[in-house]
Design a protein around this motif. Structure first.
Motif, PDB file in Angstrom:
ATOM      1  N   THR A 167       0.823  -1.203   0.000  1.00 42.90           N
ATOM      2  CA  THR A 167       0.000   0.000   0.000  1.00 42.90           C
ATOM      3  C   THR A 167       0.859   1.256   0.000  1.00 42.90           C
ATOM      4  OG1 THR A 167      -1.605  -1.287   1.284  1.00 42.90           O
ATOM      5  CG2 THR A 167      -1.989   1.074   1.106  1.00 42.90           C
ATOM      6  N   LYS A 168       1.955   1.246   0.756  1.00 41.26           N
ATOM      7  CA  LYS A 168       2.870   2.381   0.787  1.00 41.26           C
ATOM      8  C   LYS A 168       3.451   2.662  -0.602  1.00 41.26           C
ATOM      9  CE  LYS A 168       3.680   4.581   4.717  1.00 41.26           C
ATOM     10  NZ  LYS A 168       3.634   6.071   4.799  1.00 41.26           N
ATOM     11  N   HIS A 169       3.733   1.611  -1.357  1.00 40.42           N
ATOM     12  CA  HIS A 169       4.268   1.805  -2.705  1.00 40.42           C
ATOM     13  C   HIS A 169       3.252   2.557  -3.561  1.00 40.42           C
ATOM     14  CE1 HIS A 169       6.431   1.198  -6.407  1.00 40.42           C
ATOM     15  NE2 HIS A 169       5.419   0.536  -6.941  1.00 40.42           N
ATOM     16  N   LEU A 170       1.982   2.167  -3.458  1.00 38.25           N
ATOM     17  CA  LEU A 170       0.944   2.871  -4.221  1.00 38.25           C
ATOM     18  C   LEU A 170       0.840   4.328  -3.782  1.00 38.25           C
ATOM     19  CD1 LEU A 170      -1.797   0.069  -4.222  1.00 38.25           C
ATOM     20  CD2 LEU A 170      -0.369   0.786  -6.155  1.00 38.25           C
ATOM     21  N   ILE A 171       0.896   4.544  -2.474  1.00 39.38           N
ATOM     22  CA  ILE A 171       0.819   5.921  -1.947  1.00 39.38           C
ATOM     23  C   ILE A 171       2.011   6.737  -2.431  1.00 39.38           C
ATOM     24  CG2 ILE A 171       0.882   7.310   0.163  1.00 39.38           C
ATOM     25  CD1 ILE A 171      -0.653   4.987   1.537  1.00 39.38           C
ATOM     26  N   ASN A 172       3.196   6.138  -2.410  1.00 39.15           N
ATOM     27  CA  ASN A 172       4.396   6.834  -2.867  1.00 39.15           C
ATOM     28  C   ASN A 172       4.340   7.166  -4.357  1.00 39.15           C
ATOM     29  OD1 ASN A 172       5.491   6.733  -0.303  1.00 39.15           O
ATOM     30  ND2 ASN A 172       6.683   4.874  -0.697  1.00 39.15           N
ATOM     31  N   MET A 173       3.534   6.400  -5.101  1.00 40.11           N
ATOM     32  CA  MET A 173       3.329   6.664  -6.525  1.00 40.11           C
ATOM     33  C   MET A 173       2.216   7.682  -6.759  1.00 40.11           C
ATOM     34  SD  MET A 173       5.592   4.906  -8.296  1.00 40.11           S
ATOM     35  CE  MET A 173       6.709   5.370  -6.975  1.00 40.11           C
ATOM     36  N   GLY A 174       1.702   8.257  -5.659  1.00 39.75           N
ATOM     37  CA  GLY A 174       0.715   9.318  -5.784  1.00 39.75           C
ATOM     38  C   GLY A 174      -0.730   8.892  -5.680  1.00 39.75           C
ATOM     39  N   HIS A 175      -0.991   7.620  -5.370  1.00 38.83           N
ATOM     40  CA  HIS A 175      -2.368   7.119  -5.276  1.00 38.83           C
ATOM     41  C   HIS A 175      -2.945   7.404  -3.886  1.00 38.83           C
ATOM     42  CE1 HIS A 175      -2.178   4.946  -9.130  1.00 38.83           C
ATOM     43  NE2 HIS A 175      -0.896   4.779  -8.809  1.00 38.83           N
ATOM     44  N   ARG A 328       1.195   2.773 -11.993  1.00 48.55           N
ATOM     45  CA  ARG A 328       1.524   4.036 -12.631  1.00 48.55           C
ATOM     46  C   ARG A 328       1.947   5.065 -11.575  1.00 48.55           C
ATOM     47  NH1 ARG A 328      -2.872   8.059 -15.511  1.00 48.55           N
ATOM     48  NH2 ARG A 328      -1.394   9.629 -16.299  1.00 48.55           N
ATOM     49  N   ASN A 329       2.959   5.837 -11.909  1.00 51.12           N
ATOM     50  CA  ASN A 329       3.408   6.910 -11.029  1.00 51.12           C
ATOM     51  C   ASN A 329       2.619   8.174 -11.355  1.00 51.12           C
ATOM     52  OD1 ASN A 329       4.711   8.800  -9.469  1.00 51.12           O
ATOM     53  ND2 ASN A 329       6.776   8.231 -10.109  1.00 51.12           N
ATOM     54  N   LEU A 330       1.619   8.474 -10.524  1.00 52.19           N
ATOM     55  CA  LEU A 330       0.776   9.645 -10.773  1.00 52.19           C
ATOM     56  C   LEU A 330       1.517  10.959 -10.569  1.00 52.19           C
ATOM     57  CD1 LEU A 330      -2.592   8.564  -9.104  1.00 52.19           C
ATOM     58  CD2 LEU A 330      -1.900   8.353 -11.497  1.00 52.19           C
ATOM     59  N   LYS A 331       2.625  10.905  -9.843  1.00 54.31           N
ATOM     60  CA  LYS A 331       3.385  12.136  -9.595  1.00 54.31           C
ATOM     61  C   LYS A 331       4.094  12.639 -10.836  1.00 54.31           C
ATOM     62  CE  LYS A 331       4.201  11.151  -4.695  1.00 54.31           C
ATOM     63  NZ  LYS A 331       5.207  10.882  -3.649  1.00 54.31           N
TER      64      LYS A 331
END
Length: 333
Positions: A167-175, A328-331
């Motif tokens: 989950t942290k990986h998704l958050i770090n990708m801007g999700h 996907r990296n949303l950032k």
């Protein structure tokens, strides 16, 4: 057929001495031991396996009980069988079929065959039943489960950490709107992975929402149904954390069928890193379940129990992130 009597006559020792050398139960003088070993080699004597087992109270076999033979469990079985065979043990395998009665029958099957120990991957047998097996002096090792009363018989993965990492990986990708497909919540590993998901959201000040969580059953079909349910709720989300890869496969199929591009529209992350995850299109970002390490630790622990050695294993293994193409990296947009 060559008998123990033939060996004793050629070696010039008693049959009892030959028996002691074969079973390694008592100290035998070096000269006599060498004479017996030489006679055995000359005559090509093969000890009776059943008689040896009765004499030593060991059969040289280890029982392994898993819920099913395919999928994720095939990797565990292959690893443990190879490791145990290299140590001179044979493996007897049976499935528990994910029911308490079947798993108890599997345990009884192993005990009736006088296996030296049993390695179990079980979520259905009660803590009390397993604790009682230990009290009876039966050597057991549990994998992917922890029972505090018999913690030194349990090799576990940090499932909470795995859920948190995913989950942290998704958050770090801007999700920030992340759906979760859990396994069956009567199973400890499913609850723990969900807890990791919750902890990751909480640490990033993202609200946990029940409408973004669907319980499934660790299968592709259930992952597909859970994804359809999430899409049917009409709540927007940019990513899905599926608590195992098989559910992620089902989710991927539904998303593609419904016209969603992965990861351009919805990102997807799994858990386990089964072989097929790298061949999915796009390849699946996931959490590596250290199957080989768990197998090695379980085998070492079971051998240490049989030989009554001090327990020196890693009882809790750490998962790790495997980055591929499904997130996907949303950032960067």
């Amino acid at each position: 057929m060559v008998t123990i009597k033939d060996v004793s006559e050629l070696a010039g020792v008693s049959q009892a001495t030959v028996s002691r050398v074969i079973n390694g139960k008592c100290r035998v003088g070096t000269d006599k031991k060498l004479r017996v070993e030489r006679a055995i080699k000359i005559l090509g004597y093969r000890p009776n396996a059943i008689a040896q087992a009765l004499a030593s109270c060991r059969t040289g076999s280890i029982g392994i009980i898993v819920p099913e033979l395919g999928g994720f469990f095939s990797g565990i079985l292959n690893s443990m069988e190879r490791l145990l065979r290299n140590l001179g043990y044979h493996v007897i395998v049976t499935t528990g079929s994910n029911t308490e009665q079947s798993e108890q029958e599997s345990v009884e099957f192993m005990l009736n065959r006088r296996v030296d120990a049993i390695i179990l991957h079980t979520q259905q047998l009660s803590d009390e039943y397993l604790i009682d097996l230990e009290k009876k002096g039966i050597y057991i090792v549990l994998i992917n489960r922890i029972i505090p009363e018999i913690a030194e018989s349990c090799i576990n993965i940090d499932n909470v950490l795995g859920g948190l990492i995913a989950t942290k990986h998704l958050i770090n990708m801007g999700h920030k709107t992340i759906a979760c497909i859990t396994g069956p919540l009567e199973k400890a590993d499913a609850r723990e992975r969900l807890e990791g998901y919750r902890q990751a959201l909480n640490s990033s000040d993202i609200e946990y929402r029940d409408d973004l969580v669907v319980e499934a059953s660790f299968t592709e079909e259930s992952g597909a149904r859970a994804t359809e349910k999430l899409l049917g709720r009409n709540y927007e989300f940019s990513a899905i954390f599926a608590s195992n890869d098989h559910m992620a496969f089902g989710a991927s199929e539904v998303l593609k069928t419904k016209g969603y591009a992965i990861p351009e529209q919805i990102s997807l992350i799994g858990f386990d890193d089964v072989i097929f995850a790298r061949y999915l299109t796009p390849s699946l970002t996931t959490i590596n379940f250290p199957v080989e390490s768990m197998s090695e630790e379980a085998v070492q622990l079971v051998i240490q129990k049989i030989k009554k050695h001090d327990k020196n294993v890693n009882f809790k293994l750490s998962p790790s992130l495997v980055i591929r193409a499904s997130v996907r990296n949303l950032k960067e947009t």
